[in-house]
Design a protein around this motif. Structure first.
Motif, PDB file in Angstrom:
ATOM      1  N   ARG A  57      30.725  18.954  51.888  1.00  0.00           N
ATOM      2  CA  ARG A  57      30.465  17.684  51.216  1.00  0.00           C
ATOM      3  C   ARG A  57      30.675  17.855  49.723  1.00  0.00           C
ATOM      4  NH1 ARG A  57      26.982  14.255  54.232  1.00  0.00           N
ATOM      5  NH2 ARG A  57      27.546  14.512  56.421  1.00  0.00           N
ATOM      6  N   TYR A  85      28.707  21.232  49.083  1.00  0.00           N
ATOM      7  CA  TYR A  85      27.600  21.573  49.980  1.00  0.00           C
ATOM      8  C   TYR A  85      28.123  21.713  51.404  1.00  0.00           C
ATOM      9  CZ  TYR A  85      22.580  21.349  51.268  1.00  0.00           C
ATOM     10  OH  TYR A  85      21.314  21.625  51.702  1.00  0.00           O
ATOM     11  N   ARG A  87      27.091  21.499  54.838  1.00  0.00           N
ATOM     12  CA  ARG A  87      25.882  20.940  55.435  1.00  0.00           C
ATOM     13  C   ARG A  87      26.172  20.247  56.756  1.00  0.00           C
ATOM     14  NH1 ARG A  87      24.335  15.428  52.191  1.00  0.00           N
ATOM     15  NH2 ARG A  87      22.728  15.452  53.809  1.00  0.00           N
ATOM     16  N   SER A 136      24.160  26.373  50.548  1.00  0.00           N
ATOM     17  CA  SER A 136      24.308  25.687  49.264  1.00  0.00           C
ATOM     18  C   SER A 136      24.105  26.645  48.114  1.00  0.00           C
ATOM     19  CB  SER A 136      23.291  24.540  49.165  1.00  0.00           C
ATOM     20  OG  SER A 136      21.976  25.017  49.377  1.00  0.00           O
ATOM     21  N   ILE A 142      20.813  16.681  47.393  1.00  0.00           N
ATOM     22  CA  ILE A 142      21.245  15.737  48.430  1.00  0.00           C
ATOM     23  C   ILE A 142      20.696  14.363  48.079  1.00  0.00           C
ATOM     24  CG2 ILE A 142      21.352  17.488  50.238  1.00  0.00           C
ATOM     25  CD1 ILE A 142      18.680  16.407  51.293  1.00  0.00           C
ATOM     26  N   THR A 226      14.348  14.564  49.144  1.00  0.00           N
ATOM     27  CA  THR A 226      15.582  15.096  48.586  1.00  0.00           C
ATOM     28  C   THR A 226      15.336  16.575  48.331  1.00  0.00           C
ATOM     29  OG1 THR A 226      17.236  14.891  46.811  1.00  0.00           O
ATOM     30  CG2 THR A 226      14.937  14.549  46.205  1.00  0.00           C
TER      31      THR A 226
END
Length: 290
Positions: A57, A85, A87, A136, A142, A226
């Protein structure tokens, strides 16, 4: 708000004190039996899986990259310039070779009603033993959100440190949910908020806690959250549904179907089937709360 850090918790106490009242908690020893703990490091992934191609991402044009190159980039990641990221990699379906390293399944998430034989295969998701992998670099964040379908979330750090910032469900009016996808906030970066564009955010009650290697955090359904990576981090997440959030899950699933324009006549049938399934599952021994 204070988030407890607890070790040696029984499953019964976990359900009674945290799942049923929907209180977040950090558990210090929930994954102590995982082979991944102590094995999964950035260096190990680079050596064992460096040629594997992944998509991250935030990568330009969603370009694929060799895992070795991605791992090398983690060292340069900062809050001002975080690397993309890696993920939401479904371990059981996309990277099954890793599954034995996160076995046995954490007992706090093992009784997932979505894995019941009463649920049609693969519906509403491929639920059985679903775990997602996250890698990460420092400074990675996020979007502020809560997990879909009002599922509980359980996130474990296998390596590194990650900061979690949480908001209870009743703080939703201050978090600017998107019109088209209401479980995600319109705030681009909750760690650097434009106070003029989002003035209500300042009123929101929040709590933050950093979890380290070997620790897990329970995020109850509906809790906004988050994360910000403190040091290169490898995490595994799992979602689950049980007696405590089944009705919320059913309502949320049907609401999302309607908002996404799914066939109108099917939704009442799905709701009826799921309600009946929930009543049957509650009849099983030991299912009063889980």
């Amino acid at each position: 708000m204070n988030i407890e850090r607890v070790g040696g918790l029984s499953t019964r106490d976990f359900i009674e004190h945290f799942v049923v009242p929907r209180r977040p908690v950090v558990l210090t020893d929930a994954i102590k039996d995982w082979p991944a703990l102590g094995r999964w490091t950035p260096a190990w992934f680079r050596e064992a899986w460096g040629e594997r191609v992944v998509r991250c991402r935030g990568a330009k044009n969603n370009a694929p990259v060799k895992l070795a190159d991605y791992i090398d980039s983690l060292a340069s990641s900062t809050e001002a310039a975080p690397v993309p990221y890696l993920r939401n990699v479904n371990i059981q379906t996309d990277w099954p070779e890793l599954a034995t390293d996160i076995t046995p399944r954490c007992r706090f998430t093992a009784n997932d009603w979505l894995s019941s034989r009463l649920m049609p295969k693969g519906w509403p998701r491929v639920a059985r033993h679903l775990n997602q992998l996250f890698i990460s670099g420092a400074g990675t964040t996020i979007p502020l959100h809560y997990d879909e379908w009002m599922m509980h979330a359980f996130i474990s750090n296998v390596h590194g440190e990650k900061e979690f910032t949480l908001f209870p469900p009743d703080q939703t009016p201050f978090l600017y949910p998107k019109d088209d996808y209401y479980l995600v906030s319109r705030i681009p970066n909750p760690y650097h908020v434009d106070r003029e564009a989002f003035p209500l955010f300042e009123k929101a009650a929040t709590a933050s806690i950093t979890i380290g290697t070997g620790e897990s955090i329970f995020l109850p359904c509906g809790w906004w959250h988050t994360t910000r990576t403190v040091s290169p981090c490898i995490s595994v997440s799992s979602n689950f549904v049980g007696a405590s959030n089944w009705d919320s899950f059913v309502d949320e699933l049907c609401t999302m179907r309607q908002r996404l324009g799914a066939s109108g006549w099917k939704t009442p049938l799905i709701r009826a089937y799921l309600r009946t399934t929930g009543r049957l599952l509650r009849l099983r021994p030991g299912e009063r709360h889980h």
